[in-house]
Motif scaffolding. Structure first.
Motif, mmCIF file in Angstrom:
data_model
loop_
_atom_site.group_PDB
_atom_site.id
_atom_site.type_symbol
_atom_site.label_atom_id
_atom_site.label_comp_id
_atom_site.label_asym_id
_atom_site.label_seq_id
_atom_site.Cartn_x
_atom_site.Cartn_y
_atom_site.Cartn_z
ATOM 1 N N THR A 193 10.521 38.567 9.970
ATOM 2 C CA THR A 193 11.128 37.258 9.658
ATOM 3 C C THR A 193 10.520 36.231 8.866
ATOM 4 O O THR A 193 8.663 36.456 8.942
ATOM 5 N N GLY A 194 10.924 35.162 8.275
ATOM 6 C CA GLY A 194 10.137 34.146 7.803
ATOM 7 C C GLY A 194 10.881 32.471 8.314
ATOM 8 O O GLY A 194 11.592 32.056 7.827
ATOM 9 N N LEU A 195 10.409 32.281 9.496
ATOM 10 C CA LEU A 195 11.385 31.608 10.363
ATOM 11 C C LEU A 195 11.268 30.337 9.559
ATOM 12 O O LEU A 195 12.081 29.278 10.278
ATOM 13 N N ILE A 196 10.357 30.160 8.920
ATOM 14 C CA ILE A 196 10.824 28.396 8.022
ATOM 15 C C ILE A 196 11.523 28.931 6.756
ATOM 16 O O ILE A 196 11.914 27.350 6.269
ATOM 17 N N TYR A 197 11.734 29.387 6.253
ATOM 18 C CA TYR A 197 12.726 29.805 5.050
ATOM 19 C C TYR A 197 13.621 29.658 5.271
ATOM 20 O O TYR A 197 14.236 31.276 6.578
ATOM 21 N N THR A 198 14.918 29.532 4.599
ATOM 22 C CA THR A 198 16.069 29.932 4.960
ATOM 23 C C THR A 198 16.157 30.374 3.482
ATOM 24 O O THR A 198 15.522 31.114 3.254
ATOM 25 N N SER A 299 10.847 24.531 -2.973
ATOM 26 C CA SER A 299 11.929 23.781 -2.403
ATOM 27 C C SER A 299 11.663 24.504 -0.317
ATOM 28 O O SER A 299 12.137 23.197 0.176
ATOM 29 N N ALA A 300 10.655 24.578 0.588
ATOM 30 C CA ALA A 300 10.508 25.154 0.919
ATOM 31 C C ALA A 300 9.757 23.873 2.337
ATOM 32 O O ALA A 300 9.978 22.984 2.817
ATOM 33 N N TRP A 338 11.722 21.303 12.958
ATOM 34 C CA TRP A 338 11.597 21.631 11.112
ATOM 35 C C TRP A 338 9.664 21.758 11.708
ATOM 36 O O TRP A 338 8.749 20.681 11.540
ATOM 37 N N GLU A 339 9.311 23.288 10.619
ATOM 38 C CA GLU A 339 7.568 22.574 10.096
ATOM 39 C C GLU A 339 7.927 22.012 8.663
ATOM 40 O O GLU A 339 8.157 22.516 7.972
ATOM 41 N N ASN A 340 7.208 20.553 8.858
ATOM 42 C CA ASN A 340 7.432 19.509 8.255
ATOM 43 C C ASN A 340 6.425 19.435 7.336
ATOM 44 O O ASN A 340 5.124 18.592 7.666
ATOM 45 N N VAL A 388 9.477 26.842 -9.253
ATOM 46 C CA VAL A 388 8.662 25.848 -8.345
ATOM 47 C C VAL A 388 7.996 26.691 -7.286
ATOM 48 O O VAL A 388 7.989 26.612 -6.501
ATOM 49 N N THR A 389 6.919 27.429 -8.006
ATOM 50 C CA THR A 389 5.379 27.921 -6.430
ATOM 51 C C THR A 389 4.533 26.413 -6.418
ATOM 52 O O THR A 389 4.069 25.601 -6.863
ATOM 53 N N ILE A 390 3.769 26.283 -5.284
ATOM 54 C CA ILE A 390 2.866 25.578 -4.557
ATOM 55 C C ILE A 390 1.277 26.066 -4.289
ATOM 56 O O ILE A 390 1.999 27.311 -3.659
#
Length: 528
Positions: A193-198, A299-300, A338-340, A388-390
């Motif tokens: 799981t990636g529970l911060i990602y939509t 976008s995350a 939300w992880e801001n 876009v990757t950060i």
């Protein structure tokens, strides 16, 4: 005895953590033959001999956390990205992490998923109906090292529910469980799981428990990017524990960190909590990369509702001034649950790693680009169609060191093989642990570092016969100089190969020598 390859005169760190010992390592076909050192220096006949005097022979490194799902499928333009893990000694990569895999999905969802997966995997990426299609595509594309994959919860959700911010219906959850069951039966390595990602973040705890129960039936782990690694990291850890307890699945915490100014130092609480859970009988381990910077998609950095509906819906919102204002307010004020990342750090800590149409921006922070940061981000995402990757400068060294040194952590690069200036962990993770942390800082002996990279990882993921140097084991090996091994990759030149790795061997064939690929392509899809 006639050998295909002989590694003669070296010390063997066998992947178990035991002290190194002198031994010759032979290879016949794709299997190891362990030999005592010959007192006269004359070993058995071999088609090729590598003199390992003064060197250490280890199992090939197992990267438990990669995003190399599509790297070899993207063609020649991605060749250097696909090569980077091999050149740092990784002979087996475990993909499908953070809830994103290239399978499975209902047929009618595939086209929409391909559109939204470009930002995740860095190009025109195939999405497969099932694990069999994924495995067949990789078998048809020769590779130097081995690959296996977890099943991503976010992919399951997109493949059944779509990208909508809503609970799955009972029928949809049954379908997700059936697709997961089919993939695990075919050989996938577990559930991630990636529970911060939509869209994964749209799933609640009960949904994940239901899926993790399927993984538990197969004895495969539940592997999670926690719902929050920042100010609510302890709460997110407890959610993962609840999922493990209710499902019966072993728990693997991905790239464990406490990121952002509100979480710095919290490894002093999370690590003892994990140790306590282990002492009570819960099967829980974690992985870690040896850097204070993370990397993900731009976008995350936006609130979850901004991505409701997938990439096209996100881009439409970004074109709307009112929606931009909502996003700006959400980042300033926070959103419950939300992880801001930006709110916990700032736009000056977010730098561009990859923007295919705007390479001149790579290496610069959002703050440095000027103007209103949210408008800058929105305009860039629109221009790049979300791709876009950060790099997020979000962690503290003392937290990283504590996780690295814990008895239950193994090594995973979290490498993101996307164009531009990717995080140097893609090319430097394993030599960095050996050089910076084992040799220079003395955080642990070389044998323990090797164990974290090999035998411990193989045991956690059920990779039988890998991660160890012993008779009959798979002939995946690394020959390194313990005095000089070090990472070469930097943020400015992220694909520079390491030093001190003399040979990398996969399936009995030398695939890299002194930082250069040999052209051998013996890699396989590893199905459990």
């Amino acid at each position: 005895m006639n050998l295909d390859l002989l590694l003669a005169g070296g010390l063997v760190a066998d992947g178990t953590g035991a002290p190194s010992r002198r031994a010759d390592v032979g290879v016949v076909g794709d299997r190891i033959v362990l030999l005592p050192p010959e007192p006269d220096g004359q070993g058995p006949d071999a088609a090729e001999v590598i003199d390992c005097a003064g060197l250490v022979v280890t199992p090939g490194f197992i990267d438990v956390h990669t995003h190399s799902d599509a790297a070899t499928l993207l063609g020649e333009h991605a060749a250097a990205l696909a090569a980077a893990p091999v050149l740092m000694g990784v002979t087996t990569e475990i993909a499908g992490n953070c809830g994103s895999s290239l399978f499975p999905a209902l047929p009618e969802r595939l086209d929409a998923m391909r559109e939204s997966s470009r930002a995740t995997f860095g190009g025109e990426v195939p999405i497969f109906r099932d694990y069999g299609g994924f495995a067949a595509a990789h078998r048809a594309t020769p590779r130097p090292n081995h690959l296996t994959s977890l099943v991503g919860h976010g992919t399951l959700r997109a493949g059944v529910v779509g990208y909508a911010d809503r609970p799955a219906t009972p029928d949809e959850l049954d379908t997700m469980c059936a697709l997961l069951d089919e993939a695990l039966a075919a050989g996938a390595a577990g559930l991630s799981t990636g529970l911060i990602y939509t869209p994964g973040t749209y799933g609640d705890t009960a949904e994940v428990v239901a899926l993790a129960k399927v993984a538990a039936r197969y004895g495969r782990p539940y592997v999670t990017h926690l719902r929050d690694e920042m100010s609510r990291v302890e709460e997110a850890l407890e959610e993962a524990v609840e999922i493990a307890r209710k499902s019966g699945a072993a728990l693997q915490i991905s790239h464990h960190k406490t990121a952002g100014k509100h979480a710095w130092g919290r490894t002093e609480r999370t690590l003892p909590r994990i140790a306590e859970l282990r002492a009570s009988g819960l099967d829980v381990t974690c992985d870690v990369y040896p850097y204070t910077e993370g990397s993900t998609t731009l976008s995350a950095m936006l609130p979850p509702w901004a991505n409701d509906g997938g990439t096209e819906a996100l881009l439409a919102r970004l074109r709307d001034g009112g929606e931009r204002a909502r996003m700006r307010a959400a980042i300033a004020d926070g959103v419950p649950g939300w992880e801001n990342t930006v709110g916990n750090g700032g736009w000056d800590r977010i730098s561009i790693a990859g923007a295919p149409r705007h390479p001149e921006l790579e290496g610069r922070t959002i703050a440095e680009l000027g103007g209103d940061p949210l408008d800058t981000v929105a305009d860039l995402l629109i221009a790049e169609r979300g791709q876009v990757t950060i790099i997020s400068h979000s962690m503290r060294e003392d937290d990283v060191v504590r996780v690295l040194g814990s008895e239950f952590s193994m090594i995973g690069s979290d490498g993101v093989p996307k164009p531009g200036h990717p995080h140097p962990r893609l090319a430097g993770t394993f030599p960095r642990v050996l050089g910076r942390y084992a040799r220079e800082q003395g955080l642990f002996p070389l044998e323990k570092a090797v164990h974290k990279m090999t035998g411990m990882a193989a045991e956690r993921f059920g990779l039988t016969g890998r991660g160890v140097v012993r008779d009959g084991a798979h002939a995946d090996l690394v020959v390194l100089n313990p005095v000089t091994v070090a990472d070469g990759a930097t943020y400015a030149e992220p694909l520079l190969p390491p030093v001190g790795l003399h040979a990398v061997i996969a399936a009995g064939q030398v695939v890299a020598r002194d930082g250069v690929l040999t052209g051998a392509l013996p890699g396989r899809i590893v199905s459990l």
